[in-house]
Design a protein around this motif. Structure first.
Motif, PDB file in Angstrom:
ATOM      1  N   ASN A  17       0.804  -1.222   0.000  1.00 46.90           N
ATOM      2  CA  ASN A  17       0.000   0.000   0.000  1.00 46.90           C
ATOM      3  C   ASN A  17       0.834   1.268   0.000  1.00 46.90           C
ATOM      4  O   ASN A  17       0.505   2.241   0.686  1.00 46.90           O
ATOM      5  N   HIS A 129     -10.765   8.406   4.361  1.00 47.30           N
ATOM      6  CA  HIS A 129     -11.410   7.895   3.146  1.00 47.30           C
ATOM      7  C   HIS A 129     -12.747   8.604   2.902  1.00 47.30           C
ATOM      8  O   HIS A 129     -13.077   8.967   1.768  1.00 47.30           O
ATOM      9  N   ARG A 134      -6.927   9.790  -0.437  1.00 45.93           N
ATOM     10  CA  ARG A 134      -6.507   8.460  -0.870  1.00 45.93           C
ATOM     11  C   ARG A 134      -5.019   8.200  -0.658  1.00 45.93           C
ATOM     12  O   ARG A 134      -4.598   7.048  -0.613  1.00 45.93           O
ATOM     13  N   LEU A 166      -9.908  -1.242   3.477  1.00 45.33           N
ATOM     14  CA  LEU A 166      -9.460  -0.162   2.607  1.00 45.33           C
ATOM     15  C   LEU A 166      -8.095  -0.426   1.972  1.00 45.33           C
ATOM     16  O   LEU A 166      -7.467   0.499   1.460  1.00 45.33           O
ATOM     17  N   GLU A 169      -7.850   0.903  -1.361  1.00 49.88           N
ATOM     18  CA  GLU A 169      -8.350   2.267  -1.491  1.00 49.88           C
ATOM     19  C   GLU A 169      -7.357   3.320  -1.000  1.00 49.88           C
ATOM     20  O   GLU A 169      -7.347   4.438  -1.524  1.00 49.88           O
TER      21      GLU A 169
END
Length: 399
Positions: A17, A129, A134, A166, A169
């Motif tokens: 991530n 979020h 983001r 998430l 995301e």
């Protein structure tokens, strides 16, 4: 988008991530990154008597510690009405960061989340979020390298992403450990200079080079964890990067204060919480203070270089217990301030964010010791938990 392991699919990335600039794991990210928000991550603390035991259960989760043993620690918090000062300090830091960002014309909101108490990291990620952010850059309120002061935050980022669903995301990068950033070190330099002046004023005729000692103090950790702090390739030895970083900062602070020339000093530890059978970093600050008269010491200046603010381990373990040890030993004790919301510290934290926004190369980054500037992306195997091994973590190369 992310794969099943949560790593963003750009090339052969190994950092979960992460932004494209950090995803391949460079020691220092040199490509600019457009962040949407700052994630201010901290330890957390209770805010009332009913919170104390549940909070301590969170802190010790997975260790099987019964409530009766937790109550032995709880009296520190109960002494202050069950309220840890850390949450109020983080609110002040958040406000100070927002003011500094606004003054510099940087449009980045600061979202605060804790590892162990409300507001939790998962709630902070949901907030980010929900507001349309983001790509986050995280600041953990811990300056040094070890499992509890760095990797555990990175593991909790990964766990919070999993909890909230998430992973695909949100991107979360993290600023480097800032133990030797000038903004963090400067308040301790000012504090030591003022502390030595206070000792001289309170003890006319005292000889700073023979009768005064500077005690640089930090949180003790198990020696097994200390030995695994930092990347093994650096060869820091038994105390790992954790001890090496503290020693380097202490040397920097001493060298920066003219009145400290020739004054003896040492690195000491505090706040150990493990069983007596488990080795932790020593010497303990109270033992060192108790032996001070035998060394001809009449006064000590305590410099809490391991701490960013006056939270419980400072207010109880230093302002209460260490000062009581000074009284029992018949010596003068001075405790200098932590950075808190010192303008140099707040400005330095914003500088760390800007490094990542503009992609400042490592050679152009400020560091007050030869150990830094530290890594933007933690090295493989850095700061392993000696008891639990490796768990998924962000902002670092696997494992």
């Amino acid at each position: 988008m992310s794969d099943a392991n949560g790593a963003v699919n750009v090339g052969e990335q190994r950092v979960r991530n992460a932004s494209p600039a950090a995803a391949d794991g460079p020691e220092h990210v040199s490509d600019p990154t457009a962040y949407d928000a700052i994630l201010l991550a901290s330890f957390g603390g209770p805010e009332g008597q009913d919170d104390v035991i549940p909070f301590l259960r969170n802190v010790t989760r997975g260790r099987g510690i019964p409530d009766e043993r937790l109550e032995e620690v709880a009296h520190h918090y109960r002494h202050f009405g069950g309220v840890s000062p850390i949450n109020a300090q983080n609110r002040e830091l958040k406000a100070a960061l927002e003011a500094e960002l606004a003054e510099r014309g940087i449009d980045l909101p600061v979202i605060w989340g804790n590892r162990n108490w409300d507001p939790y990291l998962a709630d902070a990620l949901r907030e980010a979020h929900g507001e349309g952010h983001r790509t986050l850059i995280a600041i953990a309120t811990s300056a040094y390298s070890s499992y509890s002061s760095c990797r555990q935050y990175r593991e909790d980022f990964a766990a919070a992403l999993a909890e909230t669903g998430l992973e695909g995301e949100l991107v979360i990068d993290k600023v480097r450990q800032f133990f030797d950033h000038p903004g963090f070190v400067a308040p301790f330099i000012d504090g030591l200079e003022a502390g030595l002046a206070e000792v001289t004023t309170a003890n006319p005729g005292i000889d700073l080079t023979t009768e005064v000692e500077v005690l640089f103090t930090t949180h003790s950790i198990p020696t097994a964890d200390a030995s695994k702090s930092g990347p093994a390739s650096r060869g820091f030895g038994e105390g790992g990067a954790y001890e090496a970083q503290h020693l380097a900062v202490a040397e920097t602070v001493m060298a920066a204060v003219d009145s400290a020339e020739g004054v003896p000093w040492q690195l000491v530890f505090q706040s150990r919480s493990g069983p007596p059978s488990q080795p932790w970093l020593e010497p303990d600050i109270n033992d060192v203070i108790a032996g001070a008269p035998e060394r001809g010491i009449r006064a000590v200046v305590i410099v809490p270089i391991g701490f960013v603010s006056d939270h419980m381990e400072v207010m109880w373990d230093l302002d209460n217990e260490a000062m009581e040890s000074c009284r029992e030993a018949g010596i003068h004790g001075v405790r200098v301030p932590t950075p808190g919301v010192d303008p140099a510290y707040v400005s330095g934290l914003v500088d760390l964010v800007i490094e990542r926004i503009v992609g400042t190369p490592g050679s152009a980054r400020p560091a007050t010791t030869e150990l830094g500037p530290w890594y933007d992306v933690c090295r493989p195997g850095c700061c392993e938990n000696a008891r639990l091994g490796f768990r998924p973590a962000l902002a670092g190369l696997a494992p």
